[in-house]
Design a protein around this motif. Structure first.
Motif: not given
Length: 404
Positions: A354, A388, A392, A396
Motif C-alpha cells: 500500500l 485513512k 485502506a 485491502y
C-alpha cells in the motif's frame, strides 16, 4: 639502632610509666610496666608533633615496623597526615564491608521503582535474587572483579539462558555504576565482560508477511468454528494490529462506536512508569469493518467491562493464550503466525503493497520514537493519515480475502 634481641629484652622499670627504645628515623619501641610493647613513629605535621601507632611487639617484628615506618614516611612526604590517612583507610574498609553487592543492588532498585515499569522492576530483582545474590550478594562491591562476576553469569549461560545472562550483566553494570557514583566502589567489572558472553540471537515473532498468506489467514478467520468472541478477537487483531494485551483487555469504556475510535489510556500501554502516569492516550481509529465487529461484540458483552471477557469470570479479560490457541486450531503453527504477528503482518504488507509512510504506521503501532528527543518533542500523531490508513488496510484485507 635496635636489634631483634634488644626488642625481645626491652622492659620497663617498675618505677616508670613507660620506657622508650629508639630505632632509626624516629621509630621507637615503647614498653609498659605490664610487659606490653608497642611500636610508634614520631613525626611533625602542621607544626605539631604527632605519633603513629604501628603495632604490638612481637606480633610486629623489627623489620616489619621499619617497613611500616617507611610507608608512613612516604605518605607524610606527599603532604598528607599518616594518622588521618589510616583513619580514612579504616573507614573505607568498614564501609566496604557493609557495601555488599546485594545491599547496593537493592538500594539502587528502590530508587528506580519510581521510574521503572512494574514488570521490569519485578524482573530485574527476580533475576538478581535467583542468579547473582546467592553467589556474589554478600561480597563487598570493591572486591568483585570481572572474573568473580563472570562465574555466576557462566552458570546461567550454561543452562542455555544466554539472553538472561546478557541481561544480568547489564543489570550488574547498573549496580556497579551506582556504586561508583556513591563511592562504594571504583570500577565497573561488568563492562569488561561485554564480549565474554555469547551473542543473543534475536528471533522475530512468527508472522504472515505476504498478501497471499494474509488472504488465507483472513479466510481462515471467516471460517473459524470456535467461540464467536474468539473469532471477533482474531478479526480485530488483524484490523487494528495493536499489541495482543491491548486487544484482549480492551474495555468498553475505551470504545466510541459513533466516533469510530478506541482510546487506550496511557496506563494500559507498554510504556515507562512515567509515561504511563503522564503520557497521552493511544488513539486507534476504526474502519467500518472494525466498527461492525465491535457492534457484534456489544450484543454479547456490552453489559460488562471488557469487550472480550474471560469465560470463567467477566471481571477479567480473555486469556492471553486464546488467540494463539485459535491460530493453532486454524492450522497456523507457532513458526507461521502468532498473536503478536498481526502487527508485523500489517506493517510489512502496508509498506510493501500500500506504500504507506512507515512513520504513520509506527505511530499506529505505538512504537516509541527513536532518537535523542524521543516523544518529548515529536507530538505528531498523524490522526488524519492514520484514519485513512486504517480504512485502506481493512479494505485491502477484504480484497485479499476474496482472492484464492
Amino acid at each position: 639502632m635496635l636489634t631483634e634481641v634488644a626488642c625481645k629484652n626491652a622492659s620497663c622499670p617498675p618505677d616508670k610509666a613507660r620506657a622508650r627504645f629508639a630505632d632509626g628515623g624516629n621509630l621507637y619501641l615503647e614498653a609498659a610496666p605490664n610487659g606490653s610493647k608497642r611500636w610508634f613513629w614520631k613525626y611533625t605535621f602542621a607544626g605539631k608533633e604527632k605519633r603513629l601507632a604501628i603495632g604490638v611487639y612481637p606480633a610486629v617484628k623489627l623489620k616489619d615496623a621499619r617497613a611500616a615506618r617507611d610507608e608512613a614516611r612516604k605518605v607524610h612526604q606527599s603532604g598528607a597526615d599518616p594518622t588521618q590517612r589510616r583513619r580514612l583507610d579504616k573507614a573505607l574498609v568498614r564501609a566496604s564491608a557493609v557495601a555488599t553487592y546485594e545491599l547496593v543492588a537493592r538500594e539502587f532498585h528502590a530508587i528506580k521503582l519510581k521510574e521503572w515499569s512494574e514488570a521490569h522492576s519485578t524482573k530485574w530483582l527476580r533475576l538478581q535474587e535467583a542468579n547473582l545474590f546467592p553467589w556474589i550478594g554478600n561480597l563487598p562491591l570493591r572486591e568483585i572483579t570481572a572474573r568473580v562476576l563472570l562465574e555466576p553469569l557462566r552458570r546461567v549461560e550454561s543452562k542455555g539462558l544466554n539472553e538472561t545472562a546478557v541481561s544480568l550483566r547489564q543489570y550488574a553494570g547498573q549496580v556497579f555504576r551506582y556504586g561508583i557514583a556513591t563511592d562504594r566502589c571504583d570500577d565497573d567489572p561488568a563492562t569488561k565482560l561485554r564480549d565474554a558472553l555469547g551473542a543473543v540471537i534475536v528471533k522475530n515473532m512468527a508472522a504472515v508477511l505476504t498478501p497471499e498468506k494474509a488472504g488465507a489467514l483472513m479466510r481462515a478467520i471467516d471460517s473459524y468454528h470456535g467461540l464467536p468472541a474468539t473469532q471477533e478477537a482474531l478479526l480485530l487483531s488483524a484490523l487494528l494490529f495493536q499489541r495482543p494485551g491491548n486487544i484482549r483487555a480492551m474495555e468498553w469504556a475505551w470504545v466510541d462506536l459513533d466516533g469510530a475510535l478506541v482510546t487506550i489510556p496511557a496506563a494500559s500501554m507498554k510504556r515507562t512508569k512515567q509515561a504511563k502516569l503522564s503520557g497521552e492516550p493511544h488513539l486507534v481509529p476504526l474502519a467500518p469493518q472494525a466498527v461492525a465487529s465491535l457492534k457484534r461484540m456489544h450484543v454479547l458483552t456490552g453489559h460488562g467491562r471488557y469487550v472480550f471477557p474471560s469465560l470463567l469470570t467477566g471481571e477479567r479479560p480473555m486469556s492471553d493464550n486464546t488467540i494463539n490457541t485459535a491460530l493453532r486450531r486454524m492450522g497456523f503453527d507457532n513458526t507461521e503466525m502468532t498473536a503478536h504477528g498481526f502487527r508485523a503482518m500489517a506493517r510489512t504488507i502496508m509498506v510493501d503493497e500500500l506504500h504507506i509512510d512507515p512513520e504513520v504506521i509506527e505511530e499506529q503501532l505505538a512504537h516509541g520514537k527513536r532518537g535523542p528527543l524521543g516523544t518529548a518533542y515529536n507530538r505528531a500523531q498523524f490522526k488524519d493519515q492514520r484514519r485513512k490508513m486504517m480504512v485502506a488496510w481493512a479494505n485491502y484485507l477484504d480484497k485479499l480475502r476474496l482472492q484464492t
